[in-house]
Scaffold this active site. Structure first.
Site, short mmCIF file in Angstrom:
data_model
loop_
_atom_site.label_atom_id
_atom_site.label_comp_id
_atom_site.label_asym_id
_atom_site.label_seq_id
_atom_site.Cartn_x
_atom_site.Cartn_y
_atom_site.Cartn_z
N ARG A 13 29.42 77.63 18.33
CA ARG A 13 28.70 76.43 17.92
C ARG A 13 29.38 75.25 18.61
O ARG A 13 30.61 75.26 18.77
CB ARG A 13 28.76 76.22 16.40
N GLU B 219 22.76 69.37 19.89
CA GLU B 219 21.66 70.00 20.64
C GLU B 219 20.31 69.42 20.25
O GLU B 219 20.11 69.12 19.07
CB GLU B 219 21.68 71.52 20.38
N HIS C 96 21.52 77.07 24.79
CA HIS C 96 21.65 77.90 23.58
C HIS C 96 20.72 79.13 23.68
O HIS C 96 19.78 79.29 22.89
CB HIS C 96 21.33 77.08 22.32
P1 NAP Z 1 31.27 87.53 12.24
O1 NAP Z 1 31.04 88.98 12.40
O2 NAP Z 1 31.28 86.94 10.89
O3 NAP Z 1 32.64 87.17 12.98
C1 NAP Z 1 33.23 85.93 12.91
C2 NAP Z 1 34.66 86.04 13.42
O4 NAP Z 1 35.22 84.73 13.45
C3 NAP Z 1 35.56 86.89 12.52
O5 NAP Z 1 36.39 87.67 13.31
C4 NAP Z 1 36.36 85.86 11.75
O6 NAP Z 1 37.63 86.40 11.39
C5 NAP Z 1 36.50 84.75 12.80
N1 NAP Z 1 36.76 83.44 12.21
C6 NAP Z 1 36.07 82.82 11.23
N2 NAP Z 1 36.62 81.63 10.94
C7 NAP Z 1 37.69 81.50 11.76
C8 NAP Z 1 38.69 80.50 11.93
N3 NAP Z 1 38.70 79.37 11.19
N4 NAP Z 1 39.64 80.69 12.87
C9 NAP Z 1 39.65 81.82 13.61
N5 NAP Z 1 38.75 82.82 13.49
C10 NAP Z 1 37.77 82.65 12.57
O7 NAP Z 1 30.17 86.70 13.05
P2 NAP Z 1 29.34 87.15 14.33
O8 NAP Z 1 28.13 87.89 13.89
O9 NAP Z 1 30.26 87.76 15.33
O10 NAP Z 1 28.84 85.69 14.83
C11 NAP Z 1 29.77 84.68 15.12
C12 NAP Z 1 29.09 83.35 15.39
O11 NAP Z 1 28.53 83.34 16.70
C13 NAP Z 1 27.91 82.97 14.49
O12 NAP Z 1 28.33 82.48 13.24
C14 NAP Z 1 27.19 81.93 15.32
O13 NAP Z 1 27.69 80.63 15.04
C15 NAP Z 1 27.55 82.30 16.77
N6 NAP Z 1 26.38 82.80 17.50
C16 NAP Z 1 25.92 82.11 18.58
C17 NAP Z 1 24.83 82.60 19.28
C18 NAP Z 1 24.29 81.89 20.48
O14 NAP Z 1 23.11 82.00 20.75
N7 NAP Z 1 25.11 81.18 21.23
C19 NAP Z 1 24.18 83.75 18.86
C20 NAP Z 1 24.67 84.42 17.76
C21 NAP Z 1 25.79 83.93 17.09
P3 NAP Z 1 38.48 85.81 10.16
O15 NAP Z 1 37.52 85.58 9.03
O16 NAP Z 1 39.50 86.88 9.90
O17 NAP Z 1 39.11 84.56 10.65
C1 8YV Z 2 19.76 81.59 17.71
C2 8YV Z 2 22.23 81.77 17.01
O1 8YV Z 2 19.56 80.84 18.85
O2 8YV Z 2 22.06 83.65 15.60
C3 8YV Z 2 22.62 82.58 15.83
O3 8YV Z 2 23.54 82.14 15.13
O4 8YV Z 2 22.82 80.80 17.32
C4 8YV Z 2 21.10 82.21 17.86
O5 8YV Z 2 20.88 83.59 17.81
C5 8YV Z 2 19.45 80.72 16.55
O6 8YV Z 2 19.96 81.10 15.37
C6 8YV Z 2 17.95 80.60 16.41
O7 8YV Z 2 17.62 79.32 16.53
#
Ligand code: NAP
Ligand code: 8YV
Length: 320
Positions: free
Chosen positions: A232, A261, A279
């Site tokens: 994010r 964004e 994104h």
């Molecule tokens: P997840 O399985 O919950 O993993 C999150 C990871 O972050 C865990 O390893 C957690 O470990 C760590 N974490 C949380 N808070 C932290 C902190 N303060 N310092 C260091 N590490 C921390 O989540 P995920 O499914 O992998 O998704 C992660 C994130 O990616 C989403 O929440 C979203 O914001 C982003 N995302 C972006 C896109 C995109 O389109 N760009 C798409 C999908 C997701 P600990 O709790 O042990 O710290």
């Molecule tokens: C999407 C994301 O772009 O899953 C997330 O956290 O950031 C992305 O997969 C978004 O959620 C849909 O607008």
């Protein structure tokens, strides 16, 4: 029995609206001329919110006295106040796992585009510059890089697997060590940033990670440093990043997410040595369809069985 009323505060994919409107009274505020009036009229009836990117805070939920569930389109639910929802007895769901591989693919693409300047090389061909000059050698290579992943959850692990296939064994930082993984663990982000030259950020947004990547971390990363953010925009202190890029404190950045964004700071747009994406981590039709179906499944499951499919951690309910 009247159909349950489902509120969509912002536009949603057709895959979701078509299925929901078949089963429920679906109110789409994005379609309304007088959104505030429509919201006031239906407030008493609304039992579910389905949201993509809209802020759903305590006040929004409190204004809907019969609200039971908020289904978030996306795994990241930083725009939904899930803690307040739990206090109000409202379920929150998200879309985990179905996007892990797509987002990890995008991350590796962005990493390679940034290190090897592939968008710039594409421009070299399209503008005709190649006829006069070869594209300059890139100052850096993925091979030999030391990569640190910040966040080793569902997507972080999928990124790590891909890096290994590219011959790069990553290290990682989280708050809690993942005991099933052999990768070197850092409980201290600054220590990891000092030991690596590439950081990939894939943690949730929200107050706990606000500006986690600050000037100090970027200085620790150093002049050969590359930052890739697919988490994010809020996780990176954006003005500090811009300054670090301008002052050559780090080498480059690949960014899929931004603080405000879809507004991207002009200073970043003006930089030729960074790669900027709108994104698109999960933005393929198959992946977004899988996410959309999971949103629908959560709502249908809630109304049919009283249990959602993928509740978030803050939500105190049993998974089916
Ligand atoms: P997840 O399985 O919950 O993993 C999150 C990871 O972050 C865990 O390893 C957690 O470990 C760590 N974490 C949380 N808070 C932290 C902190 N303060 N310092 C260091 N590490 C921390 O989540 P995920 O499914 O992998 O998704 C992660 C994130 O990616 C989403 O929440 C979203 O914001 C982003 N995302 C972006 C896109 C995109 O389109 N760009 C798409 C999908 C997701 P600990 O709790 O042990 O710290
Ligand atoms: C999407 C994301 O772009 O899953 C997330 O956290 O950031 C992305 O997969 C978004 O959620 C849909 O607008």
């Amino acid at each position: 029995m009247p159909k349950p009323t489902v509120l969509a505060p912002a536009a949603l994919p057709a895959l979701i609206t078509e299925q929901l409107s078949d089963r429920y009274e679906l109110i789409e505020l994005a379609e309304a001329d007088d959104a505030a009036g429509v919201l006031a009229e239906c407030a008493e009836r609304v039992r579910a919110i389905v949201t993509q990117g809209a802020v759903v805070d305590r006040a929004y939920m409190e204004a809907l006295p019969n609200l039971q569930i908020v289904a978030n389109f996306g795994v990241g639910y930083d725009k939904v106040d899930a803690a307040a929802a739990a206090e109000l007895g409202v379920i929150v769901t998200n879309t985990p796992d179905v996007l892990n591989e797509e987002v990890a693919d995008t991350t590796l693409g962005l990493l390679l585009m940034t290190i090897r300047q592939l968008p710039q090389a594409d421009q070299h061909v399209r503008t005709g510059a190649w006829v006069n000059d070869a594209f300059p050698l890139t100052p850096s290579s993925l091979q030999g890089r030391k990569v640190g992943i910040i966040g080793m959850g569902r997507i972080g692990e999928a990124i790590a697997r891909r890096l290994e296939a590219f011959g790069v064994v990553p290290v990682y930082h989280t708050r809690t060590q993942r005991s099933h993984l052999d990768y070197t663990y850092y409980d201290n982000l600054l220590a990891m940033a000092s030991d690596v030259d590439t950081l990939i950020v894939i943690v949730p947004g929200g107050p706990a990670t606000q500006n986690l990547i600050n000037r100090e971390v970027l200085e620790a990363l150093g002049e050969n440093g590359i930052l890739v953010n697919v988490a994010r925009g809020s996780v990176v202190d954006e003005p500090a990043l811009i300054k670090a890029l301008q002052d050559k404190v780090i080498l480059s950045a690949g960014l899929d997410v931004f603080a405000d964004e879809p507004n991207v700071p002009q200073a970043l747009i003006d930089m030729e040595h960074v790669v900027l994406l709108p994104h698109v981590g999960s933005a393929s039709v198959p992946c977004r369809n899988a996410m959309g179906q999971l949103v629908v499944d959560n709502i249908v499951s809630w109304f049919q069985t009283g249990a959602p499919v993928t509740p978030v951690a803050e939500t105190p309910v049993t998974v089916l």
